[in-house]
Design a protein around this motif. Structure first.
Motif, PDB file in Angstrom:
ATOM      1  N   GLU A  62     -14.366 -16.808  22.898  1.00 46.10           N
ATOM      2  CA  GLU A  62     -14.264 -16.304  21.530  1.00 46.10           C
ATOM      3  C   GLU A  62     -15.621 -16.144  20.885  1.00 46.10           C
ATOM      4  O   GLU A  62     -15.800 -15.367  19.956  1.00 46.10           O
ATOM      5  N   LEU A  63     -16.594 -16.924  21.370  1.00 48.21           N
ATOM      6  CA  LEU A  63     -17.919 -16.907  20.736  1.00 48.21           C
ATOM      7  C   LEU A  63     -18.761 -15.751  21.259  1.00 48.21           C
ATOM      8  O   LEU A  63     -18.568 -15.291  22.383  1.00 48.21           O
ATOM      9  N   GLY A  64     -19.712 -15.320  20.419  1.00 49.60           N
ATOM     10  CA  GLY A  64     -20.637 -14.272  20.844  1.00 49.60           C
ATOM     11  C   GLY A  64     -21.663 -14.843  21.819  1.00 49.60           C
ATOM     12  O   GLY A  64     -21.795 -16.069  21.975  1.00 49.60           O
ATOM     13  N   ALA A  65     -22.421 -13.935  22.460  1.00 54.54           N
ATOM     14  CA  ALA A  65     -23.397 -14.362  23.469  1.00 54.54           C
ATOM     15  C   ALA A  65     -24.418 -15.322  22.869  1.00 54.54           C
ATOM     16  O   ALA A  65     -24.763 -16.347  23.470  1.00 54.54           O
ATOM     17  N   GLU A  66     -24.901 -15.008  21.663  1.00 51.80           N
ATOM     18  CA  GLU A  66     -25.944 -15.835  21.048  1.00 51.80           C
ATOM     19  C   GLU A  66     -25.419 -17.247  20.782  1.00 51.80           C
ATOM     20  O   GLU A  66     -26.106 -18.234  21.048  1.00 51.80           O
ATOM     21  N   GLU A  67     -24.188 -17.327  20.302  1.00 53.61           N
ATOM     22  CA  GLU A  67     -23.590 -18.660  20.030  1.00 53.61           C
ATOM     23  C   GLU A  67     -23.399 -19.434  21.337  1.00 53.61           C
ATOM     24  O   GLU A  67     -23.663 -20.644  21.408  1.00 53.61           O
ATOM     25  N   GLN A  68     -22.939 -18.726  22.370  1.00 59.29           N
ATOM     26  CA  GLN A  68     -22.736 -19.408  23.660  1.00 59.29           C
ATOM     27  C   GLN A  68     -24.076 -19.878  24.221  1.00 59.29           C
ATOM     28  O   GLN A  68     -24.189 -20.986  24.743  1.00 59.29           O
ATOM     29  N   LEU A  69     -25.087 -19.014  24.092  1.00 58.02           N
ATOM     30  CA  LEU A  69     -26.409 -19.390  24.608  1.00 58.02           C
ATOM     31  C   LEU A  69     -26.962 -20.612  23.885  1.00 58.02           C
ATOM     32  O   LEU A  69     -27.631 -21.455  24.483  1.00 58.02           O
ATOM     33  N   SER A  70     -26.640 -20.711  22.596  1.00 57.76           N
ATOM     34  CA  SER A  70     -27.174 -21.850  21.837  1.00 57.76           C
ATOM     35  C   SER A  70     -26.534 -23.169  22.296  1.00 57.76           C
ATOM     36  O   SER A  70     -27.033 -24.254  21.997  1.00 57.76           O
ATOM     37  N   LEU A  71     -25.409 -23.070  23.027  1.00 57.20           N
ATOM     38  CA  LEU A  71     -24.764 -24.286  23.532  1.00 57.20           C
ATOM     39  C   LEU A  71     -25.421 -24.787  24.822  1.00 57.20           C
ATOM     40  O   LEU A  71     -25.194 -25.921  25.243  1.00 57.20           O
ATOM     41  N   ILE A  72     -26.198 -23.921  25.470  1.00 54.50           N
ATOM     42  CA  ILE A  72     -26.791 -24.295  26.771  1.00 54.50           C
ATOM     43  C   ILE A  72     -28.246 -24.692  26.579  1.00 54.50           C
ATOM     44  O   ILE A  72     -29.034 -23.926  26.024  1.00 54.50           O
ATOM     45  N   SER A  73     -28.583 -25.897  27.043  1.00 50.83           N
ATOM     46  CA  SER A  73     -29.993 -26.289  26.945  1.00 50.83           C
ATOM     47  C   SER A  73     -30.484 -26.838  28.275  1.00 50.83           C
ATOM     48  O   SER A  73     -29.709 -27.405  29.054  1.00 50.83           O
ATOM     49  N   GLY A  74     -31.761 -26.643  28.515  1.00 51.27           N
ATOM     50  CA  GLY A  74     -32.381 -27.160  29.729  1.00 51.27           C
ATOM     51  C   GLY A  74     -32.749 -28.625  29.532  1.00 51.27           C
ATOM     52  O   GLY A  74     -32.928 -29.089  28.399  1.00 51.27           O
ATOM     53  N   CYS A  75     -32.836 -29.348  30.630  1.00 50.11           N
ATOM     54  CA  CYS A  75     -33.113 -30.777  30.535  1.00 50.11           C
ATOM     55  C   CYS A  75     -33.973 -31.178  31.734  1.00 50.11           C
ATOM     56  O   CYS A  75     -33.710 -30.743  32.858  1.00 50.11           O
ATOM     57  N   SER A  76     -34.992 -32.018  31.491  1.00 54.46           N
ATOM     58  CA  SER A  76     -35.867 -32.377  32.609  1.00 54.46           C
ATOM     59  C   SER A  76     -35.640 -33.823  33.051  1.00 54.46           C
ATOM     60  O   SER A  76     -36.396 -34.353  33.855  1.00 54.46           O
ATOM     61  N   ASP A  77     -34.600 -34.444  32.502  1.00 58.84           N
ATOM     62  CA  ASP A  77     -34.347 -35.845  32.843  1.00 58.84           C
ATOM     63  C   ASP A  77     -32.843 -36.022  33.122  1.00 58.84           C
ATOM     64  O   ASP A  77     -32.003 -35.660  32.288  1.00 58.84           O
TER      65      ASP A  77
END
Ligand code: NAD
Length: 356
Positions: A62-77
């Motif tokens: 239901e969410l737009g691409a920008e909203e979905q992208l904001s849910l994904i974050s990179g992590c180094s730990d």
């Protein structure tokens, strides 16, 4: 409300596709990789792909691409990635020792609630999760590449996996739009790869049986898509084999059409055969029983002629490779274009199935 977090460990081909899928259903996703560069690349390629999907109308959720992208974050730990997650989806290379080491690390970090799920294609849960304190929370959730487009997920428990772990994973998979299939116990190759390997091995033998003078039409290819359909309490595995396999002869595309229509869309792998079984004299023994009466001996005879397990190397590997390269050269650019084409086809097929 935000449904909680998922950690994706390993941000290669499968990890990226899982990340898109979880985000499409509104889950926060933390993407971890031992190679920080892989995470950076993943975030760039996810942005590109999701924007493109949005433009073409194929973005899930239901969410737009920008909203979905904001849910994904990179992590180094790793610890930070797993903290607060309700589900961890492991997507590191198919290497038992590597995965065992990673699960030992996850075992130390995990609380008593998080689900530890492996994307392994065919490593047995009893080997992957042996000796873990949190074994009850572990299972394999084997996707089909790419999970964003192909909904089948095989859920394979360790003998000590808690039923609640399978239930929760099943519910999560349904929530992100997948069609999970529960295996009651582990078996080498799970269900999907046992089916796929049977077809691939026989295709290989046919290639090896072809006379050296046989001509290879440029369109030679063997593609396999297997998708499950859930109907009521039953799980039906549907196999659509797009097969235009050629040795001396070309197997006509109607093989693909029949699997796709009668087996793939509304039935089981047996449906196509059942529908080929003529009704018996009293009209009650039609369908599958009639098919078995009429063709059982023939099937047994043919199956007995299947050869030993092929080596999958040497001259035949070279021959198959060369033949496939005639159609699509295997440099990075051509393969990427071919994957994009495949993803588009899978998405359109999924939409078509939805309409039926
Ligand atoms: P991949 O090689 O594309 O990606 C693996 C990623 O894991 C890489 O980015 C690598 O840097 C990272 N990695 C390696 N060691 C790590 C560690 N200790 N911790 C964190 N990250 C680490 O592999 P893939 O094709 O995405 O496959 C991943 C898993 O999914 C495998 O188990 C594979 O069998 C399974 N799978 C693959 C397919 C497929 O067709 N590719 C289909 C179904 C399941």
């Amino acid at each position: 409300s935000a449904p909680g977090g998922v950690a994706v460990v390993g941000s290669g081909l499968i990890g990226r596709s899982w990340a898109m899928l979880f985000a499409s259903a509104g889950f926060r996703v933390k993407l971890f990789d031992i190679e920080p560069r892989q995470v950076t690349d993943a975030l760039v390629s996810l942005r590109k792909e999701m924007k493109m999907l949005e433009l073409s109308g194929y973005l899930k959720g239901e969410l737009g691409a920008e909203e979905q992208l904001s849910l994904i974050s990179g992590c180094s730990d790793l610890r930070e990635a797993v903290e607060g997650a309700l589900h961890v989806q492991e997507c590191v290379p198919e290497n038992l020792e590597l995965k065992r080491k990673l699960f030992a690390q996850l075992d130390k970090i995990a609380d008593d609630h998080v689900i530890l799920s492996s994307s392994s294609s065919c490593l047995l849960p009893s080997k992957l999760f042996a000796g873990l304190a949190h074994v009850k929370q572990c299972l394999v959730a084997h996707p089909v590449n790419p999970p964003y487009y192909v909904p089948l997920v095989e859920l394979v428990p360790h003998p000590e996996t808690a039923p609640a772990t399978v239930d929760r994973t099943y519910a999560l998979m349904r929530r992100v739009g997948q069609s999970p299939v529960r295996l009651l116990r582990e078996i080498d190759g799970f269900a999907l790869n046992r089916l796929q390997y049977a077809v691939i091995a026989e295709a290989w033998r046919l290639v090896e049986m072809a006379s050296p003078s046989s001509r290879w039409p440029p369109a030679w290819h063997l593609g396999i898509v297997v998708q499950p359909l859930i109907s009521g309490a039953e799980v039906k595995m549907a196999a659509c084999f797009s097969s235009s396999l050629s040795c001396e002869q070309r197997v006509p595309p109607k093989v693909a059409a029949r699997w796709g229509n009668s087996s793939g869309l509304k039935g089981s792998p047996f449906s196509g055969h059942r529908e080929s079984g003529a009704p018996g004299p009293d009209l009650l023994r039609g369908g599958m029983l009639s098919y078995c009466d009429r063709y059982g001996e023939g099937m047994k005879r043919v199956l007995k002629t299947f050869g030993p397990v092929p080596e999958f190397s040497g001259a035949t590997a070279e021959k198959v490779h060369q033949a496939m390269c005639v159609k699509v050269p295997d440099d990075a650019e051509h393969l990427a274009a071919r994957r994009a084409w495949r993803d588009g086809c899978l998405m359109r097929l999924a939409q078509l199935k939805h309409q039926l």
